[in-house]
Design a protein around this motif. Structure first.
Motif, PDB file in Angstrom:
ATOM      1  N   THR A 193       0.850  -1.186   0.000  1.00 51.09           N
ATOM      2  CA  THR A 193       0.000   0.000   0.000  1.00 51.09           C
ATOM      3  C   THR A 193       0.886   1.237   0.000  1.00 51.09           C
ATOM      4  N   ALA A 221       1.009   5.658  -5.391  1.00 47.44           N
ATOM      5  CA  ALA A 221       1.255   4.868  -6.600  1.00 47.44           C
ATOM      6  C   ALA A 221       2.758   4.695  -6.814  1.00 47.44           C
ATOM      7  N   ALA A 222       3.506   5.748  -6.598  1.00 45.83           N
ATOM      8  CA  ALA A 222       4.949   5.681  -6.828  1.00 45.83           C
ATOM      9  C   ALA A 222       5.603   4.697  -5.867  1.00 45.83           C
ATOM     10  N   VAL A 236       4.129   2.117  -4.318  1.00 46.22           N
ATOM     11  CA  VAL A 236       3.698   0.758  -4.658  1.00 46.22           C
ATOM     12  C   VAL A 236       4.466   0.265  -5.880  1.00 46.22           C
ATOM     13  N   ALA A 237       4.598   1.138  -6.879  1.00 46.02           N
ATOM     14  CA  ALA A 237       5.290   0.758  -8.108  1.00 46.02           C
ATOM     15  C   ALA A 237       6.743   0.403  -7.813  1.00 46.02           C
ATOM     16  N   GLN A 238       7.349   1.166  -6.937  1.00 45.22           N
ATOM     17  CA  GLN A 238       8.752   0.920  -6.628  1.00 45.22           C
ATOM     18  C   GLN A 238       8.915  -0.432  -5.919  1.00 45.22           C
TER      19      GLN A 238
END
Ligand SMILES: Cc1cc2nc3c(=O)[nH]c(=O)nc-3n(C[C@H](O)[C@H](O)[C@H](O)COP(=O)(O)OP(=O)(O)OC[C@H]3O[C@@H](n4cnc5c(N)ncnc54)[C@H](O)[C@@H]3O)c2cc1C
Lengths: 331, 258
Positions: free
Chosen positions: B238, B241-242, B244-246
């Motif tokens: 959680t 977005a950045a 989670v993407a990482q």
């Protein structure tokens, strides 16, 4: 049961990946038993050049049915040519791929050999001199183990269930010739047209990585992130039924009960809730990653990694992050 | 002309499945439904009948007697009559055994120009019954058809087949066997008139004795069944977005998935 037989799948004069997998499976069964041999039937036109490769991949016996009339032979012709040969060999175990070609032939061959079929095996073993096949049933919800009880079995093996072993060029094999009786190759099916999908993407059945999108993508024109991530990962594109029924994606991409079953190394589900009918088509995948805005969606329980959030924000950030690391560069 | 559509009654998939004696699927007390792919096969036959009303469409089922209620739904959609092969000795019959029974019934029905099957069943999933029936009856096969046209005068059937990564148009002379996959159209629903008409249609009940065959010997034995090992609990990511993407990118790299 002295020889485990398989059938080569050949396309454009080359062996398909499933043939490597079947020979690896047959070889390890034979080695485990200590007494069994591995035989492979290759059927087609001008395929003699494949013999050394088949031997190096594990075959002790290569049986060739080579004739112009056997190029791209339909299943009924294959059964008519291969059936009597395997009967003569008293074949008790025949391994085929659980592929379009394998499924077309398995039932016909089993009738010829008066034996059973064990379909979609994910694991094979020898126990007490018998081949035991493990299948995943109810979409991976359970497994079952089956053995041939009577005259043996044709076993179809799920693609990618076996990791192909590298060939040993020093291995040699014995070559047999299958005689092709007059009239046995008469065609009753005619191909009028073959439209190869012109997509540059990987085909679902062979894919090591699948990126699938669901209704959560939000529309046919909002599938970009699925395609971009697929391109970055060298993956095939899949879809849920909701998406196919809405006409956003073609049916050939549908995964699940009324679509295809896939078992890639990595499955990425984007905006898919994970209904049971979808799970049955992908649950045996190696690693499952789900990105969903709803942390409680059923797919999140099945996933190894459950990323909570909006696909349209996370996926572009992920693609950017991966390309920073050099993944998918140039793709 | 006569077409036989092979229909299997399967447990309705929204119900949880259970295994009982000899690791066989528990079917009694479980809501039944027409196997979804068989529904498409029936629709192909009914489309042919729309164009050629004198086509005799026969539904063929092997299954327990309580399959009748579900076969009736096929009659209500427009099939002319049905055959139910039901025999206590057939319990636990495997895929090739089933094909032997179906082939014997098709022989007894007689003068069959085309046999249609769903590509696979939702519970057995072997996808081999259709081709096995074709071999037993010495018929050519067109599998995984999305659509099929019948040409009665030329005595051919032409189908669009979905094969690995390609679409094939293929033609076979009759008699032939077709297996049908999810088509590009939806199966019709029965209307009130059809439901009423179905009450007057015949469902023949046959046993293996009527077919003149012995119950097929079992060729495959299920020796064990169980639950798969639990997948490790999900790792939940959680954050923004950045973030989670990482974390996702890190996971993919660490697990050598990219
Ligand atoms: C007989 C039968 C056969 C079936 N066969 C199949 C089959 O073969 N394959 C199949 O897939 N289904 C099949 N189904 C349908 C199945 O039951 C589901 O309806 C379907 O899988 C749902 O598709 P979905 O997950 O894309 O959509 P939904 O269930 O609507 O899920 C969408 C998901 O996206 C998430 N989401 C929404 N917006 C975002 C966002 N911006 N970012 C991230 N996440 C978001 C939501 O939280 C939700 O979890 C079958 C059903 C029946 C009755």
């Amino acid at each position: 049961m002295s020889t485990i037989w398989t059938l080569a799948e050949i396309e454009g004069g080359e062996l398909k990946g499933i043939t490597h997998e079947l020979l690896t499976a047959a070889r390890s069964l034979a080695d485990a038993s200590g007494s069994l041999k591995v035989g492979i039937v290759a059927l087609g036109h001008e395929i003699g050049g494949l013999v050394p490769q088949l031997g190096s991949l594990g075959a002790d016996i290569v049986a060739l049915a080579d004739a112009p009339s056997l190029a791209n032979a339909p299943a009924d012709v294959v059964a008519r040519v291969v059936g009597p040969f395997l009967q003569g060999q008293q074949a008790r175990t025949v391994l085929l791929g659980h592929t379009a070609t394998g499924k077309d032939i398995a039932g016909r061959l089993a009738v010829r050999l008066d034996c059973g079929v064990i379909a979609d095996a994910t694991e094979l073993a020898v126990e007490g001199g018998k081949i035991v096949a493990t299948r995943s049933i109810f979409g991976g919800g359970m497994w079952s183990r089956a053995v041939a009880a009577g005259n043996g079995a044709v076993v179809t093996v799920r693609p990618r269930a076996v990791t192909p072993a590298p060939g040993q060029p020093s291995r040699s094999s014995e070559t047999l010739t299958i005689s092709v009786a007059d009239g046995s190759t008469t065609r009753r099916v005619e191909t009028l047209e073959l439209k190869q999908e012109t997509s540059t993407t990987v085909s679902l059945g062979d894919a090591e990585v699948v990126v699938a999108g669901g209704r959560g993508m939000g529309g046919a024109d909002k599938f970009g992130p699925v395609e971009t991530l697929a391109r970055t990962l060298g993956a095939a594109v899949g879809a849920s039924r909701a998406v196919v029924d809405s006409g956003w994606r073609p049916h050939k991409e549908q995964i699940g009960q009324t679509g295809r079953t896939v078992s890639p190394k990595l499955y990425v589900a984007l905006g898919i809730s994970g209904a049971i009918q979808h799970l049955v088509g992908m649950r045996t995948s190696g690693t499952i990653i789900a990105i969903n805005s709803d942390a409680e969606a059923p797919i999140m329980k099945v996933a190894n990694v459950a990323a909570v959030g909006d696909v349209h924000e996370i996926v572009p950030a992920l693609v950017a992050e991966l390309s920073r690391q050099g993944v998918g560069a140039g793709a | 002309m006569r077409v036989v559509v092979c229909v299997k009654v399967v447990p309705d998939t929204t119900e949880p499945k259970r295994l009982g004696d000899q690791h066989a699927l528990v079917r009694s007390g479980v809501q039944g439904a027409v196997n979804p792919m068989d529904d498409y096969a029936l629709e192909v036959a009914l489309k042919w009948k729309d164009a050629q009303p004198d086509l005799d469409v026969v539904v063929l089922t092997m299954g327990p007697d309580d399959a009748r209620a579900i076969i009736k739904k096929c009659l209500a959609k427009g099939a002319d009559r049905a055959v139910l092969v039901s025999d206590a000795a057939l319990a636990g019959t495997d895929a090739i055994g089933t094909a032997r029974v179906l082939a014997a019934a098709i022989r007894k029905i007689g003068d069959v120009d085309a046999v249609l099957c769903g590509v696979r069943s939702s519970d057995g999933e072997s996808a081999v019954v259709g081709p096995a029936v074709a071999e037993l009856l010495d018929l050519p096969q067109l599998t995984t058809c999305k659509e099929a046209d019948l040409d009665a005068s030329a005595r051919t059937v032409t189908a669009n087949r979905e094969v690995d990564g390609a679409l094939e148009v293929a033609r076979a002379g009759l008699p032939a066997l077709l297996t049908v996959t999810k088509a590009s159209f939806e199966p019709r629903l029965a209307n009130f008139k059809g439901i009423q008409a179905a009450n007057k249609k015949e469902i023949l009940g046959w046993t293996t004795a009527d077919l003149g065959i012995a119950p097929p010997a079992r060729q495959v034995l299920v020796t064990a069944a169980g639950e798969p090992p639990q997948r490790p609990a999900s790792q939940v990511l959680t954050g923004t977005a950045a973030e989670v993407a990482q974390k996702l990118a890190q996971y993919l790299t660490e697990q050598k998935l990219v």
